[in-house]
Design an enzyme around this catalytic site. Sequence first.
Site, PDB file in Angstrom:
ATOM      1  N   ASN A 152       1.097  -1.297  -0.009  1.00 30.38           N
ATOM      2  CA  ASN A 152       0.153   0.003  -0.075  1.00 30.38           C
ATOM      3  C   ASN A 152       0.995   1.232  -0.011  1.00 30.38           C
ATOM      4  OD1 ASN A 152       0.730  -0.865   2.800  1.00 30.38           O
ATOM      5  ND2 ASN A 152      -0.915   0.429   3.381  1.00 30.38           N
ATOM      6  N   GLU A 168       0.263   5.084   0.556  1.00 30.59           N
ATOM      7  CA  GLU A 168      -0.602   6.172   0.952  1.00 30.59           C
ATOM      8  C   GLU A 168      -0.232   7.807   0.550  1.00 30.59           C
ATOM      9  OE1 GLU A 168      -1.020   5.752   5.339  1.00 30.59           O
ATOM     10  OE2 GLU A 168      -2.158   3.933   4.989  1.00 30.59           O
ATOM     11  N   CYS A 218      -4.091   0.664  -2.307  1.00 37.84           N
ATOM     12  CA  CYS A 218      -3.907  -0.657  -1.566  1.00 37.84           C
ATOM     13  C   CYS A 218      -2.891  -1.435  -2.129  1.00 37.84           C
ATOM     14  CB  CYS A 218      -5.206  -1.604  -1.411  1.00 37.84           C
ATOM     15  SG  CYS A 218      -6.668  -0.793  -0.416  1.00 37.84           S
ATOM     16  N   GLU A 247      -2.934  -4.565  -3.016  1.00 36.30           N
ATOM     17  CA  GLU A 247      -3.478  -5.515  -3.878  1.00 36.30           C
ATOM     18  C   GLU A 247      -3.500  -4.723  -5.052  1.00 36.30           C
ATOM     19  OE1 GLU A 247      -4.604  -4.869  -1.019  1.00 36.30           O
ATOM     20  OE2 GLU A 247      -5.761  -6.498   0.044  1.00 36.30           O
ATOM     21  N   CYS A 306     -10.147  -5.287   0.343  1.00 33.72           N
ATOM     22  CA  CYS A 306     -11.310  -4.048   0.404  1.00 33.72           C
ATOM     23  C   CYS A 306     -12.257  -4.365  -0.810  1.00 33.72           C
ATOM     24  CB  CYS A 306     -10.878  -2.565   0.668  1.00 33.72           C
ATOM     25  SG  CYS A 306     -10.428  -1.965  -1.020  1.00 33.72           S
ATOM     26  N   CYS A 340     -10.551  -3.597  -3.953  1.00 36.70           N
ATOM     27  CA  CYS A 340      -9.787  -4.302  -4.451  1.00 36.70           C
ATOM     28  C   CYS A 340     -10.327  -5.768  -5.095  1.00 36.70           C
ATOM     29  CB  CYS A 340      -8.575  -4.645  -3.516  1.00 36.70           C
ATOM     30  SG  CYS A 340      -7.397  -3.282  -3.136  1.00 36.70           S
TER      31      CYS A 340
HETATM   32  N1  THU Z   1      -5.110  -1.492   2.769  1.00 41.83           N
HETATM   33  C1  THU Z   1      -4.526  -2.268   1.686  1.00 41.83           C
HETATM   34  O1  THU Z   1      -3.436  -2.089   1.111  1.00 41.83           O
HETATM   35  N2  THU Z   1      -5.254  -3.521   1.467  1.00 41.83           N
HETATM   36  C2  THU Z   1      -6.309  -3.998   2.170  1.00 41.83           C
HETATM   37  O2  THU Z   1      -6.717  -5.041   1.962  1.00 41.83           O
HETATM   38  C3  THU Z   1      -6.842  -3.173   3.195  1.00 41.83           C
HETATM   39  C4  THU Z   1      -6.414  -1.788   3.703  1.00 41.83           C
HETATM   40  C5  THU Z   1      -4.363  -0.311   3.086  1.00 41.83           C
HETATM   41  C6  THU Z   1      -5.039   0.880   2.823  1.00 41.83           C
HETATM   42  C7  THU Z   1      -4.339   2.056   3.701  1.00 41.83           C
HETATM   43  O3  THU Z   1      -3.144   2.392   3.004  1.00 41.83           O
HETATM   44  C8  THU Z   1      -4.191   1.003   4.778  1.00 41.83           C
HETATM   45  O4  THU Z   1      -4.384  -0.199   4.503  1.00 41.83           O
HETATM   46  C9  THU Z   1      -5.241   1.396   5.765  1.00 41.83           C
HETATM   47  O5  THU Z   1      -6.642   1.137   5.349  1.00 41.83           O
END
Ligand code: THU
Length: 157
Positions: free
Chosen positions: A61, A63, A72, A74, A112, A115
């Site tokens: 991920n 940000e 994310c 994925e 999520c 994804c």
């Molecule tokens: N996140 C992912 O990368 N994958 C997931 O399946 C759930 C959430 C990340 C998004 C964000 O950067 C952090 O986790 C918190 O939500």
Amino acid sequence: MKTFEVKAKVEELKYDELNSKELELVRLAKEATSRSYAPYSNFRVGAAILLSNGEIITGANQENAAYPSGTCAERSACYYAGATYPDAKFEAIAIAARGTDGEFVDEPCSPCGACRQALLQYELLAGKGVKTLLVGRDRIYRLESIRSILPFAFTEF
Ligand code: THU
């Protein structure tokens, strides 16, 4: 009126019940969490995708100060895979996460909704289920497809 239920089959396994290919994918997903950029949530997620050409693509991920611009693990992995090897099919994906304490999460992290939708597209291109491994500290959830956790998916227009 007619009712019906939608069920997802989930296999819960110990690490020693995975085969060597699965273990390697899990290892790479866990390793990818170290390449997460998560200064806001401190929740580090890694994904590793096995392609039909034998390549394994990882993502983490990423940000952003403008929060919705981040993505994310994925989606970073699946778009990178698609953009790098457009003809390869997705075979399997492993997803791992470390919580704010820096430890791998106990309860496996599941993708999520956005994804799931993104991954489903590649599953449809593959023409068969993409084996999905959700990684927890001591256990793995194994799913036969992304579709199994995205009932009533939007697939065409
Ligand atoms: N996140 C992912 O990368 N994958 C997931 O399946 C759930 C959430 C990340 C998004 C964000 O950067 C952090 O986790 C918190 O939500």
